[in-house]
Write an enzyme that holds these catalytic residues in place. Structure first.
Site, mmCIF file in Angstrom:
data_model
loop_
_atom_site.group_PDB
_atom_site.id
_atom_site.type_symbol
_atom_site.label_atom_id
_atom_site.label_comp_id
_atom_site.label_asym_id
_atom_site.label_seq_id
_atom_site.Cartn_x
_atom_site.Cartn_y
_atom_site.Cartn_z
ATOM 1 N N LYS A 150 0.849 -1.202 0.000
ATOM 2 C CA LYS A 150 0.000 0.000 0.000
ATOM 3 C C LYS A 150 0.872 1.234 0.000
ATOM 4 C CE LYS A 150 -3.977 -2.128 0.204
ATOM 5 N NZ LYS A 150 -5.053 -2.008 -0.762
ATOM 6 N N LYS A 176 1.889 -9.151 -1.960
ATOM 7 C CA LYS A 176 1.338 -9.036 -3.303
ATOM 8 C C LYS A 176 1.210 -7.592 -3.770
ATOM 9 C CE LYS A 176 -3.161 -9.469 -4.054
ATOM 10 N NZ LYS A 176 -3.659 -8.071 -4.054
ATOM 11 N N ASP A 178 -0.988 -4.723 -5.683
ATOM 12 C CA ASP A 178 -2.424 -4.455 -5.631
ATOM 13 C C ASP A 178 -3.048 -4.652 -7.009
ATOM 14 O OD1 ASP A 178 -4.769 -3.927 -4.250
ATOM 15 O OD2 ASP A 178 -3.788 -2.407 -3.027
ATOM 16 N N GLU A 179 -4.385 -4.697 -7.024
ATOM 17 C CA GLU A 179 -5.079 -5.100 -8.255
ATOM 18 C C GLU A 179 -4.887 -4.117 -9.399
ATOM 19 O OE1 GLU A 179 -6.626 -4.327 -5.388
ATOM 20 O OE2 GLU A 179 -7.782 -2.514 -5.850
ATOM 21 N N HIS A 265 -7.331 -12.430 -8.073
ATOM 22 C CA HIS A 265 -7.970 -11.263 -7.469
ATOM 23 C C HIS A 265 -9.300 -11.065 -8.175
ATOM 24 C CE1 HIS A 265 -8.776 -7.291 -5.940
ATOM 25 N NE2 HIS A 265 -7.732 -7.386 -5.125
ATOM 26 N N LYS A 305 -13.733 -4.666 5.364
ATOM 27 C CA LYS A 305 -14.347 -3.464 4.808
ATOM 28 C C LYS A 305 -15.251 -3.750 3.610
ATOM 29 C CE LYS A 305 -10.743 -2.331 1.417
ATOM 30 N NZ LYS A 305 -9.606 -1.506 1.035
ATOM 31 N N SER A 347 -9.613 -11.016 2.785
ATOM 32 C CA SER A 347 -8.915 -9.766 2.546
ATOM 33 C C SER A 347 -9.908 -8.609 2.480
ATOM 34 C CB SER A 347 -8.142 -9.887 1.229
ATOM 35 O OG SER A 347 -7.452 -8.711 0.915
ATOM 36 N N GLY A 371 -3.640 -5.211 4.115
ATOM 37 C CA GLY A 371 -2.839 -4.153 3.498
ATOM 38 C C GLY A 371 -2.697 -3.020 4.492
ATOM 39 N N GLY A 372 -3.778 -2.222 4.608
ATOM 40 C CA GLY A 372 -3.796 -1.111 5.558
ATOM 41 C C GLY A 372 -3.581 -1.581 6.989
HETATM 42 C C1 CAP Z 1 -7.197 -4.931 0.573
HETATM 43 C C2 CAP Z 1 -7.192 -4.847 -0.916
HETATM 44 C C3 CAP Z 1 -7.877 -6.006 -1.663
HETATM 45 C C4 CAP Z 1 -9.332 -6.246 -1.255
HETATM 46 C C5 CAP Z 1 -10.196 -6.806 -2.341
HETATM 47 C C6 CAP Z 1 -7.837 -3.545 -1.397
HETATM 48 O O1 CAP Z 1 -6.535 -3.858 1.185
HETATM 49 O O2 CAP Z 1 -5.863 -4.841 -1.387
HETATM 50 O O3 CAP Z 1 -7.786 -5.711 -3.000
HETATM 51 O O4 CAP Z 1 -9.281 -7.135 -0.198
HETATM 52 O O5 CAP Z 1 -11.434 -7.139 -1.867
HETATM 53 O O6 CAP Z 1 -7.328 -3.024 -2.392
HETATM 54 O O7 CAP Z 1 -8.859 -3.147 -0.869
HETATM 55 P P1 CAP Z 1 -6.714 -3.515 2.726
HETATM 56 P P2 CAP Z 1 -11.886 -8.660 -1.703
HETATM 57 O O8 CAP Z 1 -6.199 -4.684 3.512
HETATM 58 O O9 CAP Z 1 -5.894 -2.272 2.945
HETATM 59 O O10 CAP Z 1 -8.164 -3.289 2.975
HETATM 60 O O11 CAP Z 1 -10.843 -9.334 -0.889
HETATM 61 O O12 CAP Z 1 -13.197 -8.564 -1.026
HETATM 62 O O13 CAP Z 1 -11.952 -9.190 -3.076
HETATM 63 MG MG MG Z 2 -6.308 -4.521 -3.408
#
Ligand code: CAP
Ligand code: MG
Length: 420
Positions: A150, A176, A178-179, A265, A305, A347, A371-372
């Site tokens: 992050k 990892k 991020d997306e 992802h 979240k 996640s 992440g956060g």
């Molecule tokens: C989490 C995350 C993941 C989400 C995706 C984000 O970061 O990297 O991509 O978990 O959602 O970008 O939000 P944080 P899901 O830990 O900082 O929240 O797992 O529901 O597919």
């Molecule tokens: Mg992400």
């Protein structure tokens, strides 16, 4: 004529079964609409056509074998020859294709589906699965801990690498991208991969633990292939694909080529799964992901979240970890034959305080990603990673976090910062 409605029909072992939630528009009945959905998703169209011989019609016709007027649930059995083995885009273009756009349909959701043995076996499934990923890491008896570098985007390669190194050194098994980070001007893929792998090696040496890195190779198929080759050549041990934005066809092709595990992802799934009356369930997407060969898949964290309730997430986890037992396919219990299991990833808004609840619900076969919840730790990323590992260790030892925090100060800080 409601040609395809046959409530006495019993689907054969070799048929594809789909379960839908169906809301007709005003003035149309559920039976009428179910009949049209069955036809449109297979051998029919809006007008009367004579091109298909009666023999073929009788052979290939779909059967609506269950209609629950109250719950608006419809189940349809499809002849196996309507589909092509190993071709997920084709299967979806039928059972999850045009039917969503039909004017007589107000809402339509593919809740679940089940495939016969030859179709399950025509897909590769995960190459590594839960056991293979555990083997790479040498971790058998606890959930895996991961982080997402992050902020999502904006860091230079040097900054990115430093977050990665601190996270691994602090106790993360997996780091990892991020997306939405692939190769941007401030952080080029070709520079990031060797730098991250070097940082991973350093952390490995220092901690005596094995580590993995999920570089995001998402792009057009040809580019993903190039990126996969590059990761492999550089000595990488994992790849990551945004499976929905990249597309199932591209994902299938990458799975064929890849000798590395694939992290899936699910970015954009909310557009498809979130409206409970329309689209497709995450359960269906998770089944598709397991069939196509995803080793680790985001399925929701329950306490984080992102939207996704406990029963839903647990049902998905159960399905992607279900074994080979023969089950009742009409009840949509998919037998998985010998297909490997997909590792569930929890996640999204995860931090140490929620770790025990995640493990309580999802068991130890889960990758817990924060992440956060790591990068935001008051005392820095390394301590953030350590706090997450401590939360996992406390949970596995069945000690409350408050108790464990008494002599684990990284965890204490995290609990004070974010609560439980
Ligand atoms: C989490 C995350 C993941 C989400 C995706 C984000 O970061 O990297 O991509 O978990 O959602 O970008 O939000 P944080 P899901 O830990 O900082 O929240 O797992 O529901 O597919
Ligand atoms: Mg992400």
């Amino acid at each position: 004529m409601k040609r395809y409605i046959d409530l006495d029909y019993e689907p054969g072992e070799n048929e594809v079964v789909a379960k839908y939630y169906v809301e007709p528009i005003k003035g149309k009945t559920l039976v009428e609409v179910a009949n049209h959905i069955a036809g449109e998703s297979s051998i029919d169209t809006w007008s009367t056509i004579t091109t298909l011989s009666e023999t073929m019609k009788d052979k290939l016709m779909p059967h609506v074998f269950e209609i629950d007027e109250k719950k608006k649930i419809v189940k349809i059995a499809y002849h196996p020859e309507l589909f092509e083995e190993g071709n997920m885009p084709q299967i979806l273009s039928a059972i999850a294709g045009n039917i969503y756009g039909m004017a007589i349909v107000k809402n339509l959701r593919l809740i679940d589906f089940s495939l016969p043995e030859n179709y399950v076996k025509s897909f590769p499934g995960p190459q590594f699965g839960i056991s293979g990923v555990r083997k790479i890491l040498g971790v058998e008896d606890r959930p895996l801990v991961g982080t997402i570098v992050k902020p999502k985007v904006g860091l230079s390669v040097k900054e990115h690498t430093s977050v990665g190194y601190e996270s691994w050194a602090g106790g993360c098994d997996a780091v990892k991208d991020d997306e939405n980070l692939t190769s941007q001007p401030f952080n080029k893929f070709e520079q990031r991969i060797p730098a991250m792998l070097e940082a991973m090696d350093k952390a490995k040496e220092e901690t005596g633990e094995k580590k993995v890195y999920f570089p995001n190779i998402t792009s057009s198929y040809d580019k993903m292939l190039e990126r996969y080759d590059y990761v492999k050549e550089q000595g990488g041990n994992y790849i990551m694909v945004d499976i929905l934005t990249a597309g199932f066809g591209a994902l299938s092709a990458i799975r064929k080529v890849s000798k590395l595990p694939i992290h899936g992802h699910r970015a954009m799934h909310g557009a498809i799964t979130r409206n409970k009356k329309h689209g497709m369930s995450m359960l269906a997407l998770a089944k598709i992901s397991r069939l196509l060969g995803i080793d680790t898949l985001h399925i929701g964290a329950i306490f984080g979240k992102m939207e996704g309730g406990k029963s839903e997430v647990m049902e998905i986890e159960h399905e992607i970890e279900a074994n080979n037992k023969r089950q009742d396919r009409v009840a949509l219990k998919q037998p998985w034959y010998r297909m490997k299991k997909t590792f569930a990833v929890a996640s999204g808004g995860v931090y140490p305080g929620v770790v025990p609840k995640i493990i309580q619900s999802m068991g130890k076969d889960v990758v817990i990603q924060a992440g956060g919840g790591i990068s935001g730790h008051k005392d820095g990323i390394r301590k953030g990673a350590t706090a997450m590992r401590q939360a996992v260790d406390a949970s596995m030892e069945k000690i409350s976090l408050n108790e464990y925090a008494k002599d684990h100060k990284e965890l204490k800080t995290a609990l004070d910062q974010w609560g439980q």
